[in-house]
Enzyme design. Sequence first.
Site, PDB file in Angstrom:
ATOM      1  N   HIS A 193      -2.503  -0.221   3.319  1.00 26.54           N
ATOM      2  CA  HIS A 193      -1.144  -0.422   3.004  1.00 26.54           C
ATOM      3  C   HIS A 193      -1.216  -1.446   1.648  1.00 26.54           C
ATOM      4  O   HIS A 193      -0.445  -1.266   0.851  1.00 26.54           O
ATOM      5  CB  HIS A 193      -0.310  -1.191   4.127  1.00 26.54           C
ATOM      6  N   GLY A 202      -0.320   6.883   1.076  1.00 24.00           N
ATOM      7  CA  GLY A 202      -1.423   7.210   1.198  1.00 24.00           C
ATOM      8  C   GLY A 202      -2.018   8.611   1.420  1.00 24.00           C
ATOM      9  O   GLY A 202      -1.313   9.326   2.208  1.00 24.00           O
ATOM     10  N   SER A 230      -3.772   1.770  11.675  1.00 23.72           N
ATOM     11  CA  SER A 230      -3.088   0.864  12.761  1.00 23.72           C
ATOM     12  C   SER A 230      -3.580   1.087  13.922  1.00 23.72           C
ATOM     13  O   SER A 230      -3.789   0.417  14.840  1.00 23.72           O
ATOM     14  CB  SER A 230      -1.461   0.798  12.588  1.00 23.72           C
TER      15      SER A 230
END
EC number: 6.3.2.1
Length: 252
Positions: free
Chosen positions: A36, A146, A185
């Site tokens: 991020h 991404g 994540s």
Amino acid sequence: MQIFHNLNEWIRFRNSLSPDLSLGFAPTMGNLHAGHASLFLASSKENHYTVSSLFVNPTQFNNPDDYKHYPRTVDADLELMTQNGVDFCILPNENEIYADGYAYQVQENRFGQLMEGKHRPGHFNGVLTIVMKLFNLVKPTRAYFGEKDYQQLLLIQGMVKALFMDIEIKSCPTVREKSGLACSSRNNRLTPSQREIADEFAKIFHQNKSSAMISKELEALGITVEYIEEFQGRRFAAVKIGDIRLIDNYLL
């Protein structure tokens, strides 16, 4: 960094900005990592202002347990944004975003039915719908995504083109950890032993072997392979280590 908890407050502020100013946008669901940060930094280099959002989008989770267990780390996320060039952050609530009760949805009926779409029914409807809503709220000059979620990236590019949206979609390379594992994540939910297996997944997946041979090696480690497929010169994979689902892709 200026934080907006209310959509009407954000809309008033957005309308006050000069149309001559460029806005870069990198939407997130929080639990941020180096991947991020790379999006924020790319945006800050190319735009007058960088906007992000923190919203765990319930409509893109086909598994309710995934939504329930998705880590909420707002304070750490805001700090990472501040340190990596984000000027404005929107933190909407579900009632504001889905005031229509998710009655209106964006759906793609071809590429979105393959790979992730096949294994996660309804996932891309949720993704495209929330991205469309956020694009309409932010009105960005450029939006940053991404390449780890490459199928998602292609679908967003396709949506923008099909619906004549004046937004430049920028793709950013996948950020990887030292082992080669793509930053995600979900990595935070891996136990130490699962993490070792995930590192092996990254190594094996990138070997110059057939998809069938790679699948066999991964399964020998106790990894559940949902798919390994090749599309448009890239190899894609989705696997499960325990109950943690990981995806990756790379250019062949």
